[in-house]
Design a protein around this motif. Structure first.
Motif, PDB file in Angstrom:
ATOM      1  N   ASN A   1      88.187 -52.087  46.605  1.00 21.31           N
ATOM      2  CA  ASN A   1      87.214 -53.149  46.855  1.00 21.31           C
ATOM      3  C   ASN A   1      86.810 -53.139  48.319  1.00 21.31           C
ATOM      4  OD1 ASN A   1      88.866 -55.486  48.340  1.00 21.31           O
ATOM      5  ND2 ASN A   1      90.169 -54.666  46.731  1.00 21.31           N
ATOM      6  N   ALA A   2      85.580 -53.571  48.578  1.00 21.73           N
ATOM      7  CA  ALA A   2      85.045 -53.638  49.936  1.00 21.73           C
ATOM      8  C   ALA A   2      84.157 -54.861  50.056  1.00 21.73           C
ATOM      9  CB  ALA A   2      84.258 -52.374  50.269  1.00 21.73           C
ATOM     10  N   ARG A   3      84.216 -55.526  51.222  1.00 24.12           N
ATOM     11  CA  ARG A   3      83.385 -56.700  51.480  1.00 24.12           C
ATOM     12  C   ARG A   3      82.844 -56.611  52.904  1.00 24.12           C
ATOM     13  NH1 ARG A   3      87.752 -58.377  48.386  1.00 24.12           N
ATOM     14  NH2 ARG A   3      87.201 -59.584  46.531  1.00 24.12           N
ATOM     15  N   TYR A   4      81.612 -57.054  53.059  1.00 22.60           N
ATOM     16  CA  TYR A   4      80.990 -57.073  54.385  1.00 22.60           C
ATOM     17  C   TYR A   4      80.290 -58.409  54.571  1.00 22.60           C
ATOM     18  CZ  TYR A   4      77.929 -56.119  58.328  1.00 22.60           C
ATOM     19  OH  TYR A   4      77.280 -56.205  59.532  1.00 22.60           O
ATOM     20  N   ARG A   5      80.681 -59.132  55.602  1.00 24.29           N
ATOM     21  CA  ARG A   5      80.068 -60.424  55.913  1.00 24.29           C
ATOM     22  C   ARG A   5      78.910 -60.197  56.867  1.00 24.29           C
ATOM     23  NH1 ARG A   5      84.078 -62.547  58.237  1.00 24.29           N
ATOM     24  NH2 ARG A   5      83.340 -62.488  60.400  1.00 24.29           N
ATOM     25  N   PHE A   6      77.691 -60.446  56.390  1.00 17.76           N
ATOM     26  CA  PHE A   6      76.517 -60.216  57.223  1.00 17.76           C
ATOM     27  C   PHE A   6      75.980 -61.510  57.826  1.00 17.76           C
ATOM     28  CE2 PHE A   6      75.049 -60.833  52.882  1.00 17.76           C
ATOM     29  CZ  PHE A   6      73.993 -61.721  53.015  1.00 17.76           C
ATOM     30  N   GLU A   7      76.528 -62.634  57.438  1.00 15.78           N
ATOM     31  CA  GLU A   7      76.156 -63.930  57.998  1.00 15.78           C
ATOM     32  C   GLU A   7      77.339 -64.857  57.742  1.00 15.78           C
ATOM     33  OE1 GLU A   7      75.258 -67.055  56.577  1.00 15.78           O
ATOM     34  OE2 GLU A   7      74.364 -67.885  58.407  1.00 15.78           O
ATOM     35  N   ARG A   8      77.433 -65.924  58.504  1.00 13.18           N
ATOM     36  CA  ARG A   8      78.634 -66.763  58.434  1.00 13.18           C
ATOM     37  C   ARG A   8      79.016 -67.143  57.010  1.00 13.18           C
ATOM     38  NH1 ARG A   8      79.314 -72.934  60.798  1.00 13.18           N
ATOM     39  NH2 ARG A   8      81.444 -73.250  60.020  1.00 13.18           N
ATOM     40  N   PHE A   9      78.033 -67.494  56.179  1.00 12.90           N
ATOM     41  CA  PHE A   9      78.337 -67.990  54.850  1.00 12.90           C
ATOM     42  C   PHE A   9      78.143 -66.948  53.739  1.00 12.90           C
ATOM     43  CE2 PHE A   9      76.736 -71.781  57.212  1.00 12.90           C
ATOM     44  CZ  PHE A   9      77.944 -72.456  57.273  1.00 12.90           C
ATOM     45  N   TRP A  10      77.657 -65.760  54.092  1.00 16.73           N
ATOM     46  CA  TRP A  10      77.281 -64.790  53.074  1.00 16.73           C
ATOM     47  C   TRP A  10      78.011 -63.466  53.260  1.00 16.73           C
ATOM     48  CZ3 TRP A  10      74.093 -66.088  49.065  1.00 16.73           C
ATOM     49  CH2 TRP A  10      73.343 -67.266  49.211  1.00 16.73           C
ATOM     50  N   GLN A  11      78.350 -62.840  52.142  1.00 10.16           N
ATOM     51  CA  GLN A  11      78.904 -61.499  52.204  1.00 10.16           C
ATOM     52  C   GLN A  11      78.509 -60.733  50.947  1.00 10.16           C
ATOM     53  OE1 GLN A  11      83.174 -61.668  52.458  1.00 10.16           O
ATOM     54  NE2 GLN A  11      83.463 -61.946  50.262  1.00 10.16           N
ATOM     55  N   VAL A  12      78.402 -59.416  51.100  1.00 10.68           N
ATOM     56  CA  VAL A  12      78.218 -58.528  49.961  1.00 10.68           C
ATOM     57  C   VAL A  12      79.555 -57.880  49.653  1.00 10.68           C
ATOM     58  CG1 VAL A  12      75.774 -58.067  50.342  1.00 10.68           C
ATOM     59  CG2 VAL A  12      77.489 -56.656  51.495  1.00 10.68           C
ATOM     60  N   GLU A  13      79.757 -57.551  48.408  1.00  7.10           N
ATOM     61  CA  GLU A  13      81.039 -56.984  48.020  1.00  7.10           C
ATOM     62  C   GLU A  13      80.859 -55.966  46.909  1.00  7.10           C
ATOM     63  OE1 GLU A  13      83.059 -60.625  47.218  1.00  7.10           O
ATOM     64  OE2 GLU A  13      82.239 -60.838  45.206  1.00  7.10           O
ATOM     65  N   ALA A  14      81.807 -55.058  46.829  1.00  7.38           N
ATOM     66  CA  ALA A  14      81.782 -54.021  45.805  1.00  7.38           C
ATOM     67  C   ALA A  14      83.204 -53.785  45.311  1.00  7.38           C
ATOM     68  CB  ALA A  14      81.192 -52.723  46.355  1.00  7.38           C
ATOM     69  N   ARG A  15      83.340 -53.506  44.020  1.00  6.30           N
ATOM     70  CA  ARG A  15      84.637 -53.196  43.423  1.00  6.30           C
ATOM     71  C   ARG A  15      84.497 -51.938  42.568  1.00  6.30           C
ATOM     72  NH1 ARG A  15      84.394 -58.436  41.126  1.00  6.30           N
ATOM     73  NH2 ARG A  15      84.865 -57.551  39.070  1.00  6.30           N
ATOM     74  N   LEU A  16      85.543 -51.137  42.569  1.00 12.52           N
ATOM     75  CA  LEU A  16      85.600 -49.958  41.720  1.00 12.52           C
ATOM     76  C   LEU A  16      86.925 -49.996  40.965  1.00 12.52           C
ATOM     77  CD1 LEU A  16      84.269 -47.306  40.829  1.00 12.52           C
ATOM     78  CD2 LEU A  16      85.488 -46.165  42.703  1.00 12.52           C
ATOM     79  N   GLN A  17      86.841 -50.256  39.659  1.00 11.00           N
ATOM     80  CA  GLN A  17      88.033 -50.321  38.810  1.00 11.00           C
ATOM     81  C   GLN A  17      88.298 -48.951  38.187  1.00 11.00           C
ATOM     82  OE1 GLN A  17      88.294 -53.989  39.947  1.00 11.00           O
ATOM     83  NE2 GLN A  17      89.659 -53.525  38.255  1.00 11.00           N
ATOM     84  N   ASN A  18      89.560 -48.585  38.138  1.00 11.07           N
ATOM     85  CA  ASN A  18      89.947 -47.300  37.524  1.00 11.07           C
ATOM     86  C   ASN A  18      89.111 -46.173  38.130  1.00 11.07           C
ATOM     87  OD1 ASN A  18      90.955 -45.286  35.893  1.00 11.07           O
ATOM     88  ND2 ASN A  18      90.262 -46.180  33.962  1.00 11.07           N
TER      89      ASN A  18
END
Length: 626
Positions: free
Chosen positions: A579-596
């Motif tokens: 999993n990866a997360r990036y906060r681009f603004e104080r209240f917002w973030q984008v995230e990605a997950r890769l299962q298996n």
């Protein structure tokens, strides 16, 4: 306690793991008091480091940071917990704690028993992670506090409650297999009132639940997807400190497709072509008062109503509607900071309406007395409970635990207890199977543990031995069934021994956090010396998380060894989740997950398959700042 020889190697490996962790821990600051408050281990709010039982708390931050795709997947990453699921996420799922069956794990929502009284277990696939504030897990016997069905342990799912200024958060995410998920929540408190509202939804087209060429000819090539929706409403009023009355409503709806067969005339051969579906709706309404009634006394009064409605089938639908009405009156006396006494009365009525059979209501009265105390470096915990049931015989269960701080940060503990599982409505009344004279399953267990706690390090190791008698199962010998049973019946058919070692560790090094869970299990039928179905002899979980500025990265490896199921030995498998997360603004973030991540082809149960590789991309909002 004498462990099976196959576990001797595990003991040596346990020492090899504990020693380096302990050496790393010695460089940390001196142990600090554990201020995490839990309820599950004593039925009253108590600091985690004062409890002798084997209790773990998964808090909101850990839930939010996980790459787990479901509640059951999150739970199985804890030591001593294995997953049983008929296929991919959205299919019937439950957890096995310390090798006990799914019906031997009691699940609570905010302290209230949930689940189906016909199946005798809780389908965790109906509960969304988005509804959960934290999870408390007690591994080991829990009947002395909570009554029936707590042979392996207890899971308490705590939902959100409002506090402070208005707080809004939510997320939206999508993935392959036409998968999507999202939730929105708002909570807060003002002028003595608190409130919390959350809505969640998940959907996926999935894959075929059954693999081609299955032993019973149930394979259907269509995709077996699911949709799950949840609603949580909670509100309360505190007219002065220490006094609160609250009302909550939790609802979940799960619609899932699965593979099965009908056997139409004239040849009665299996026909897997119909579209089989499970439709499950669970609702729980709870009214509760908790308040200080004297300087040292806290009272709790709680009433709840839970309904669990299941319709299952294709052209022919079976319906099972169960209800539970529960009333609890509890008093907690704390004469000093070192001692606490809890007394409670639990009243429970269970009812069923089914298309397949009828049964009388079942009433249960439980009386509980528990004590937790500290004497210098030593801790003592004792629980005693008596259950009177209108259907099966009375049960008395107890637990005694002792612990001692042996050095800064180090503690040892030992626990012995008894527990039981009640026969379900199906066990008692299902046509041509149920037997009304069934006895409850009973268990006697002992365990010993070693814990280390420092500012950035924690290690816990537990060895346990649990002897279970009168296991309820299918009795094929009709001579041992009541007259009129031509194909066997339900019976108290077996005895089992569950023994093992569990190790958990956490280490923080700079921006890195490492977590480890190791589980060795020997779960055997005493009469046949065969390993119990779906129990893996060992399971390991290792996770690494890194946090630097706006970035969060993490990875988890789960390995499960071979396990028997339906006459076959299922191969071992290992899964890598990222999993990866990036906060681009104080209240917002984008995230990605890769299962298996490596697209491992494995069977969670015989002839059932999982999704394979799955990716998710999403956007999250958190009004408090991430």
């Amino acid at each position: 306690m004498s462990l099976n020889p196959k576990l001797h190697g595990a003991r040596l490996l346990a020492g090899c793991v504990l020693l380096p962790l302990a050496q790393a821990a010695s460089a940390q600051a001196q142990a600090t008091p554990g201020d995490t408050v839990q309820v599950i281990g004593t039925r009253a709010p108590t600091a985690l480091n004062r409890v002798v039982s084997d209790v773990v708390v998964i808090d909101r931050d850990r839930i939010r940071a996980t790459s787990a795709d479901s509640l059951e997947d999150l739970l199985r990453r804890e030591g001593g917990i294995q997953l049983s699921r008929n296929g991919a996420p959205g299919q019937n799922a439950s957890v096995l704690i310390r090798g006990s069956g799914a019906s031997n794990t009691l699940v609570l929502i905010d302290g209230v028993r949930i689940g189906s009284a016909t199946l005798g277990q809780t389908d965790l696939s109906t509960i969304s992670l988005a509804q959960v504030e934290r999870i408390e897990i007690m591994r080991g016997p829990g009947s002395s506090l909570y009554g029936a069905d707590a042979i392996g342990g207890v899971v308490n799912i705590v939902t959100r409650r409002g506090e402070g200024a208005t707080y809004a958060h939510g997320n939206l995410a999508g993935g392959n297999h036409a998968s999507a998920e999202g939730y929105a929540a708002v909570s807060g408190a003002a002028a003595g009132f608190d409130y919390a509202l959350s809505l969640s939804g998940e959907t996926s087209n999935g894959v075929s639940a059954i693999v081609p060429g299955d032993v019973f000819g149930l394979y259907n090539p269509d995709d077996d997807g699911f949709s799950r929706y949840g609603l949580q409403l909670a509100g309360g009023y505190s007219w002065q400190p220490g006094q609160r009355i609250g009302l909550s409503y939790n609802a979940s709806q799960n619609r899932s497709q699965f593979d099965s067969a009908e056997y139409p005339p004239p040849n009665f051969l299996p026909d897997p072509s119909p579209d089989f579906r499970n439709r499950t709706t669970t609702q729980l309404t709870t009214l509760q008062y908790q308040g200080d009634v004297a300087t040292d006394w806290v009272a709790l009064l709680r009433g709840s109503y839970q309904s669990d409605r299941l319709s299952s089938g294709a052209n022919f639908i079976s319906r099972y509607d169960t209800t539970r009405r529960q009333i609890t009156a509890q008093a907690t006396w704390t004469p000093s900071a070192q001692h606490q006494v809890v007394g409670a009365v639990d009243l429970l009525t269970e009812s069923i309406v089914s298309s397949d059979f009828s049964a009388p209501d079942r009433d249960n009265t439980g009386l509980v007395l528990g004590y937790t105390g500290r004497f210098g470096a030593q801790k003592l915990q004792a629980d005693l409970r008596w259950d009177h049931n209108s259907v099966y015989e009375n049960q008395t269960t107890g637990k005694l635990g002792w612990g001692m701080d042996v050095a800064p940060g180090w503690a040892v503990r030992a626990v012995a207890g008894t527990a039981f599982r009640a026969p379900t409505f199906n066990d008692l009344y299902y046509p041509d199977y149920g037997v009304v004279t069934l006895s409850p399953e009973r268990s006697r267990s002992i365990e010993a543990g070693l814990n280390y706690q420092a500012e950035q390090t924690s290690v816990a190791a537990t060895a346990y031995y649990n002897k279970v008698s009168d296991l309820i199962g299918y009795q094929p010998d009709t001579s041992l069934c009541p007259p009129g049973y031509s194909f066997g019946c339900a019976g108290n058919t077996a005895r089992a021994v569950l023994q093992g070692i569990t190790i958990q560790g956490l280490q923080q090094w700079g921006n890195f956090q490492f977590t480890l869970a190791l589980d060795w299990l020997n779960a055997k039928d005493v009469d046949t010396d065969q390993t119990l179905p779906r129990r893996a002899a060992n399971q390991q979980t290792f996770a690494v998380d890194w946090n630097e500025g706006p970035w969060q990265l993490g990875g988890t490896v789960v390995r499960v060894s071979t396990r028997p199921d339906g006459g076959a030995l299922l191969p071992a498998y290992a899964l890598l989740n990222l999993n990866a997360r990036y906060r681009f603004e104080r209240f917002w973030q984008v995230e990605a997950r890769l299962q298996n991540a490596f697209d491992k082809d494995y069977q969670p149960a015989r002839d059932y398959q999982d999704l394979g590789r799955q990716f998710w991309v999403g956007l999250r909002y958190d009004g408090r700042g991430l």
